[in-house]
Design an enzyme around this catalytic site. Sequence first.
Site, mmCIF file in Angstrom:
data_model
loop_
_atom_site.group_PDB
_atom_site.id
_atom_site.type_symbol
_atom_site.label_atom_id
_atom_site.label_comp_id
_atom_site.label_asym_id
_atom_site.label_seq_id
_atom_site.Cartn_x
_atom_site.Cartn_y
_atom_site.Cartn_z
ATOM 1 N N HIS A 208 0.993 -1.307 -0.082
ATOM 2 C CA HIS A 208 0.005 0.079 0.193
ATOM 3 C C HIS A 208 0.906 1.344 0.097
ATOM 4 C CE1 HIS A 208 -3.441 2.679 1.759
ATOM 5 N NE2 HIS A 208 -3.833 2.091 0.788
ATOM 6 N N LYS A 210 3.240 4.522 -1.124
ATOM 7 C CA LYS A 210 3.125 5.311 -1.943
ATOM 8 C C LYS A 210 4.289 6.378 -2.009
ATOM 9 C CE LYS A 210 -1.607 4.920 -0.863
ATOM 10 N NZ LYS A 210 -1.809 3.762 -1.821
ATOM 11 N N ASP A 215 17.085 9.863 -8.009
ATOM 12 C CA ASP A 215 18.545 10.059 -7.883
ATOM 13 C C ASP A 215 19.228 10.021 -6.679
ATOM 14 O OD1 ASP A 215 18.481 10.148 -10.604
ATOM 15 O OD2 ASP A 215 18.566 12.323 -10.912
ATOM 16 N N HIS A 631 -8.725 10.850 1.538
ATOM 17 C CA HIS A 631 -7.668 9.901 1.222
ATOM 18 C C HIS A 631 -6.333 9.985 2.052
ATOM 19 C CE1 HIS A 631 -5.060 7.012 -1.206
ATOM 20 N NE2 HIS A 631 -5.970 6.368 -1.047
ATOM 21 N N LYS A 633 -3.502 10.574 4.775
ATOM 22 C CA LYS A 633 -3.248 9.733 6.014
ATOM 23 C C LYS A 633 -2.275 10.568 6.898
ATOM 24 C CE LYS A 633 -3.931 6.396 2.476
ATOM 25 N NZ LYS A 633 -5.351 6.303 2.706
ATOM 26 N N ASP A 638 -0.488 19.271 18.193
ATOM 27 C CA ASP A 638 0.080 20.404 18.783
ATOM 28 C C ASP A 638 0.609 21.649 17.799
ATOM 29 O OD1 ASP A 638 -1.154 19.608 21.147
ATOM 30 O OD2 ASP A 638 0.858 18.821 22.076
#
Length: 840
Positions: A208, A210, A215, A631, A633, A638
């Site tokens: 999952h 991404k 380089d 979508h 995450k 604070d």
Amino acid sequence: MAPGEDSDSRMFAGLRDRLKATNLYDAKIGAIHVKNKIGKFGNLINANHRHDEEHEKLTDEKRTRIAESHRFQSFAPERDGNKIKWYVDGQDYFYAVSVALEKAKETIYIEDWWLSPELFLRRPPYFNQEWRLDQVLKRRAEAGVKIYIVVYKEVAQALSCNSAHTKHALHALCPEGTPGHGNIHVMRHPDHNVFENAGDMTFYWAHHEKFIVIDYEIAFIGGLDLCFGRWDNRQHPLADVHPAGVQNEIFPGQDFNNNRIMDFQSVDDWKSNELSKADFGRMPWHDVAMCVIGDCVYDIAEHFVLRWNFVKRDKYKRSENFDWLTMTGREGENEDLVAVQRPKHPVGEYVHHPLSPLENRAWAHGHQGTVHAQVVRSSCDWSSGILTEHSIQNAYCETIRNAQHFVYIENQFFITATGEEQSPIHNTIGKAIVDACVKAGKEGRKFRVIIVIPAIPGFAGDLRDDAAMGTRAIMDYQYKSIHRGPNSIFEQIKSQGVDPKQHVFIFNLRSYDRLNKTSAMIEQEEKSGVKYQDVQRAEAEEIMGEGVENTTDQKPTIGDDTGDNEKERLVDLKRQFEAQRGAVGLDQEVTSKDSIAETAMLNGGKVSEQRWDDDLEKEKENFVQEELYIHGKLLIVDDRIVICGSSNINDRSQLGLHDSELSIVMEDYNLMDSVMDGQPFKAGHHAATLRRMLWREHLGLLPAQPLDASQDPNAQPADVCPNDIMEGSEYEFVADPMSDQVWDMWTGNASTNTQIFRHLFRADPDDNIKDFDDYEAFLPRHKKFRQGHLHDPFMPAEEVREKLDQIKGHLVWMPLDFLCDAPMAEKGLQVNAYTESIYT
């Protein structure tokens, strides 16, 4: 003669050397490989087969010692001096990725759950055809850049992302005999067929992550896959109908999607779309990602190299098409940390990365920025060949438990436990939230946990249908995590004498728009005999067809002109349609806007003031709404600490032994003067500016974005310029996350928006739907009620416009009473003790 060496041994050694040049030797090696492949069937009864040999145990012990020496028990250490830039929504992120990819000189690593080769990184697509992802990668491959991609191999019966198309389309970009051939390498993992890979397979869990590494200089990490359906901007348009010309469309082919109505269909046929833009709006998409320059780039690259070598070992060990990757800093006795193996008869080369010395990177000689950061992951035996690591969950729990003022969460899911009594849920982020709220309540501190998640956290049509059972199961687990049952977060806080309603607040996002389907365009359809949906297909064929017609790694069949015939048919239909433009008056300027999503944003005007070149009663048919799918995450605590990556709040992402994930924990040591609950406060620049940008977007305190992002600093990589924080009165207004004025606007906007969407559209889910009878009364299933459209066709047009004027931003309350008196997910074939972990 060497000591102990006799003439016989010298004779046999010479014979072996001569045999190596013969077919007999090749046959012997082939037989060994077949034997080893057959031997993998023993893995079916030995789940510990990657950890039971002595050298494997030593590697496990080494990795364990390293993790135990790091915060959160991560494989990666804490790193000072990173330069990190945030991106909110896909327009800025994809543009920045396009800039960075175009500058690649040596290597590109990409890890994605889904990758769409035909994704346009810049919009509108017609005017940016060279910025389609596959074309960018083709240019870099032709320039000599080595490109390594790992994508999740889906269970085809359950998901529609079609990784086989991804692999074949990318491999076909540079055919044998052309520049760039052999420079693009695509792995798919895991296998789901016992005859393909014996015991090394999984049906339930996914890769999952991404992220991108270019380089060894720069990395991108977050919630955005390089795939269809993710590109969006802060006004989140739903409409993509263009009477002035289909070349102005923003979402071509399958990139225009609304999973509430229809899931992606046959994504290998990227130009087709069964969902008509003239009749429905798309599902908008909200996401967050980061660009990283600094020592953390090395850690992200290390995770990729580990994964690459692990998949090479388990799936492609006997394939010459995939080499082993070795890595500076993980050489010699430490190459086992990135799963390098040296079998007696290796297949494939050993390629050392980076291709030029690591010390050539600017970050290798000093701090590039001010962000203290650490890469964390969820990974285990099936996904990386390692013992289970759940450092993401450790980071979430510790960061939340130590919060003093607020916890802000944006996530696709929210399924979590407060203890051991919530089986089948096991991650303990919920317990950390309870602890933080109870501590604050007993100390009399103002403290808030603000959670923003999708109204419907999975893709389904009507939630009443049997096909939506899985989505209802996810929602059921979410409600049980939040407030239903004695072990929920609310009830556990309440049981300790603290009022949870003073501390925990849950919201969704929702957007509206107007389809620019005018009477003139309808007349154009009638006169030409061509539906606008066919025109949109023709446009997709024109801009998405070149370069990927042959996507099977096979030579095209001689005489097979099916594709050419279909292309010609679509071109003819578009020509027929355009031929009637003058006859219906569309050769003149179209004054009605193709989208009015900007009216929910700062200085976007009012709906009641928008031009409509037709009868206002007909305009009513074109207003649409949809949930704004969250979508990202993301965790912000604070105004100091940010965690961002691919990890959802559920067991799949947090336990480590299910889905594989990669995230990054960030704390900016560049402190800025700010305010917290009316008092002077030193906030981290990175966290505070990101939180202010997000809140301004949700509150409608940011202007809409133009499609041309070339002059937007927030759409550039971190090595080009820092974030533009868009200072001004709105920026200062949201500076204090605990101020009563901000909270009044936040909750006030959510309340008003919720009421308007309910009244105009009967948007579901809703608090008035407490059982399935209520559902039918609230939103009758009848063909005259189209998904997302106005519910009452007799409401006066001016009243509709005036009510839409009241919507500001995208916040709505999460309906905590939805189906509270109904069993949401009855146990049966789809939801049972064996399948529960899929949904949690």
